[in-house]
Scaffold this motif. Structure first.
Motif, PDB file in Angstrom:
ATOM      1  N   ASN A   1     -22.144 -17.909 -74.235  1.00  0.00           N
ATOM      2  CA  ASN A   1     -21.127 -17.164 -74.988  1.00  0.00           C
ATOM      3  C   ASN A   1     -21.585 -16.969 -76.442  1.00  0.00           C
ATOM      4  O   ASN A   1     -21.497 -15.867 -77.003  1.00  0.00           O
ATOM      5  N   PHE A   2     -22.087 -18.035 -77.061  1.00  0.00           N
ATOM      6  CA  PHE A   2     -22.556 -17.977 -78.457  1.00  0.00           C
ATOM      7  C   PHE A   2     -23.752 -17.029 -78.558  1.00  0.00           C
ATOM      8  O   PHE A   2     -23.822 -16.179 -79.457  1.00  0.00           O
TER       9      PHE A   2
ATOM     10  N   ARG B   1     -23.811 -11.589 -88.496  1.00  0.00           N
ATOM     11  CA  ARG B   1     -24.461 -11.457 -87.188  1.00  0.00           C
ATOM     12  C   ARG B   1     -23.504 -11.831 -86.041  1.00  0.00           C
ATOM     13  O   ARG B   1     -23.505 -11.180 -84.995  1.00  0.00           O
ATOM     14  N   ALA B   2     -22.697 -12.869 -86.270  1.00  0.00           N
ATOM     15  CA  ALA B   2     -21.995 -13.480 -85.134  1.00  0.00           C
ATOM     16  C   ALA B   2     -20.477 -13.300 -85.138  1.00  0.00           C
ATOM     17  O   ALA B   2     -19.866 -13.203 -84.066  1.00  0.00           O
TER      18      ALA B   2
ATOM     19  N   GLU C   1     -20.958 -22.360 -72.818  1.00  0.00           N
ATOM     20  CA  GLU C   1     -20.581 -22.190 -74.231  1.00  0.00           C
ATOM     21  C   GLU C   1     -21.767 -21.621 -75.011  1.00  0.00           C
ATOM     22  O   GLU C   1     -21.598 -20.761 -75.886  1.00  0.00           O
TER      23      GLU C   1
ATOM     24  N   GLN D   1     -17.681 -22.271 -82.387  1.00  0.00           N
ATOM     25  CA  GLN D   1     -19.011 -21.791 -82.751  1.00  0.00           C
ATOM     26  C   GLN D   1     -19.160 -21.669 -84.272  1.00  0.00           C
ATOM     27  O   GLN D   1     -20.248 -21.886 -84.812  1.00  0.00           O
TER      28      GLN D   1
ATOM     29  N   LEU E   1     -26.290 -25.182 -89.867  1.00  0.00           N
ATOM     30  CA  LEU E   1     -26.945 -24.539 -91.000  1.00  0.00           C
ATOM     31  C   LEU E   1     -27.037 -25.509 -92.177  1.00  0.00           C
ATOM     32  O   LEU E   1     -28.048 -25.532 -92.900  1.00  0.00           O
TER      33      LEU E   1
ATOM     34  N   GLU F   1     -27.376 -17.449 -96.643  1.00  0.00           N
ATOM     35  CA  GLU F   1     -27.759 -17.673 -95.236  1.00  0.00           C
ATOM     36  C   GLU F   1     -26.508 -17.687 -94.364  1.00  0.00           C
ATOM     37  O   GLU F   1     -26.504 -17.155 -93.255  1.00  0.00           O
TER      38      GLU F   1
ATOM     39  N   ALA G   1     -19.822 -25.173 -85.367  1.00  0.00           N
ATOM     40  CA  ALA G   1     -21.206 -25.493 -84.980  1.00  0.00           C
ATOM     41  C   ALA G   1     -22.202 -24.834 -85.934  1.00  0.00           C
ATOM     42  O   ALA G   1     -23.150 -25.472 -86.404  1.00  0.00           O
ATOM     43  N   ALA G   2     -21.981 -23.567 -86.223  1.00  0.00           N
ATOM     44  CA  ALA G   2     -22.893 -22.824 -87.098  1.00  0.00           C
ATOM     45  C   ALA G   2     -22.932 -23.446 -88.488  1.00  0.00           C
ATOM     46  O   ALA G   2     -24.004 -23.615 -89.086  1.00  0.00           O
TER      47      ALA G   2
ATOM     48  N   ALA H   1     -27.230 -23.240 -84.458  1.00  0.00           N
ATOM     49  CA  ALA H   1     -26.201 -23.060 -83.427  1.00  0.00           C
ATOM     50  C   ALA H   1     -26.358 -24.100 -82.321  1.00  0.00           C
ATOM     51  O   ALA H   1     -25.377 -24.697 -81.869  1.00  0.00           O
TER      52      ALA H   1
ATOM     53  N   PHE I   1     -25.456 -15.170 -91.263  1.00  0.00           N
ATOM     54  CA  PHE I   1     -25.037 -15.683 -89.952  1.00  0.00           C
ATOM     55  C   PHE I   1     -23.655 -15.128 -89.589  1.00  0.00           C
ATOM     56  O   PHE I   1     -23.428 -14.657 -88.469  1.00  0.00           O
TER      57      PHE I   1
ATOM     58  N   ARG J   1     -22.743 -13.481 -78.423  1.00  0.00           N
ATOM     59  CA  ARG J   1     -22.021 -13.068 -79.631  1.00  0.00           C
ATOM     60  C   ARG J   1     -22.991 -12.794 -80.785  1.00  0.00           C
ATOM     61  O   ARG J   1     -22.803 -11.850 -81.559  1.00  0.00           O
ATOM     62  N   ALA J   2     -24.027 -13.646 -80.892  1.00  0.00           N
ATOM     63  CA  ALA J   2     -24.807 -13.650 -82.132  1.00  0.00           C
ATOM     64  C   ALA J   2     -26.235 -13.138 -82.014  1.00  0.00           C
ATOM     65  O   ALA J   2     -26.761 -12.563 -82.969  1.00  0.00           O
ATOM     66  N   PHE J   3     -26.895 -13.380 -80.890  1.00  0.00           N
ATOM     67  CA  PHE J   3     -28.348 -13.218 -80.885  1.00  0.00           C
ATOM     68  C   PHE J   3     -28.873 -12.209 -79.868  1.00  0.00           C
ATOM     69  O   PHE J   3     -30.080 -12.076 -79.712  1.00  0.00           O
TER      70      PHE J   3
ATOM     71  N   HIS K   1     -13.521 -20.299 -78.454  1.00  0.00           N
ATOM     72  CA  HIS K   1     -14.990 -20.304 -78.521  1.00  0.00           C
ATOM     73  C   HIS K   1     -15.468 -19.977 -79.934  1.00  0.00           C
ATOM     74  O   HIS K   1     -16.375 -20.610 -80.466  1.00  0.00           O
TER      75      HIS K   1
ATOM     76  N   GLN L   1     -30.943 -19.772 -87.475  1.00  0.00           N
ATOM     77  CA  GLN L   1     -29.550 -19.773 -87.030  1.00  0.00           C
ATOM     78  C   GLN L   1     -29.436 -20.201 -85.557  1.00  0.00           C
ATOM     79  O   GLN L   1     -28.459 -20.830 -85.179  1.00  0.00           O
TER      80      GLN L   1
END
Lengths: 188, 188
Positions: free
Chosen positions: A181-182, B185-186, A178, B154, B162, B178, B157-158, A158, B182, A185-187, B150, A154
């Motif tokens: 920020n991502f 998670r986000a 950016e 995102q 993916l 999957e 983008a994800a 991303a 994701f 948010r996610a990781f 954002h 992921q």
């Protein structure tokens, strides 16, 4: 022109042309004309168009590894270590910072990465290997658990996806903030 | 062959060829040969290669909107509403589920999306508009706040990123679960 200088001229020229039109849209003749030499002159240095493409990619990859190590304050060889001597967040920020400074190269990889999904594309195997290498790089910077495979995939998704948005609308997307920020948010 | 049937044959053929080799790698002659007609025959239906490309994209988009509405249990016109009559998660799952069933089409868009970053590409404006449309679609399914711009970017983008992983290694990546992983998670 000395041999090494001519080789680099051809690699740089091919990089620009392939970023614009993809592998299928560029001929060896196009590369030769822009270098001010003949097609036979290009073939003297790279024996086929497919070999030139792979040489372009390997030339760029090594430059990226060297720049990445410098950004992280580590040695080039440290990038191969397990575990990595940097955090996941540091690794990601360095990758994105490197890419933010070279939009033309990121565009080259974006076009080829998509084109090379086709199994008959000459860079198909290269991009399969690159995917494996990138996933392994991320995993060596995170704890090993059931989520690691998903998280590494992921993160790569991303990055690729965000870079496409940035390349399309650079005035709207400031790549590094950016990404931060991502990431938060996610990781995190 | 009736006119409408021939038009659809040309669109479907061009879709497959462009997915494999990108816009620059396909000639009208290639399309004509695979359809069993002449290049003049193709030009009778689509007056230029660029016009054929845009027709391919619009033909696919409308099919996608109809399928998306069906998956969401809403009317085709409801997709234009503000706010959307479905949740962000439902919208995303429907989009990904639709794409999971048509890897060749997703590959076509992945290749063209990257190629069309180049301003001189005939689908450059189309993909700029599509980006705006997609971001607006996501935003109409989420609360309006400082993070919305954002988050919508995102999510796009994800999804793009993916899907690239899934197209490259379909045996390793099960696209719908999957994506759910994701999303949780986000974006939850």
């Amino acid at each position: 022109m000395p041999v090494q200088q001519r080789r680099i001229q051809i690699l740089e020229t091919a990089t620009v042309l392939i970023a614009e039109r993809g592998f299928w849209g560029v001929t060896l003749r196009d590369v030769a004309i822009m270098c001010g030499i003949t097609e036979a002159g290009v073939l003297h240095h790279f024996s086929s168009k497919a070999k030139l493409l792979i040489a372009v990619l390997e030339y760029r990859d090594e430059a990226d590894f060297v720049a990445l190590a410098r950004l992280l304050g580590i040695e080039r060889g440290d990038i191969e270590r397990t575990p990595l001597p940097v955090s996941l967040r540091e690794l990601c920020t360095a990758l994105i910072t490197r890419n933010a400074g070279q939009p033309e190269i990121v565009r080259l990889y974006s076009v080829l990465n998509a084109e090379a999904l086709e199994p008959s594309h000459p860079a198909h195997a290269y991009f399969q290997d690159r995917e494996t290498m990138a996933l392994s790089l991320f995993r060596r910077a995170m704890p090993e658990n059931d989520e690691a495979i998903h998280m590494s995939r992921q993160i790569l998704a991303a990055m690729d996806g965000l870079q496409l948005r940035w390349l399309r609308t650079p005035d709207d997307v400031d790549l590094v903030p950016e990404w931060e920020n991502f990431f938060e948010r996610a990781f995190l």
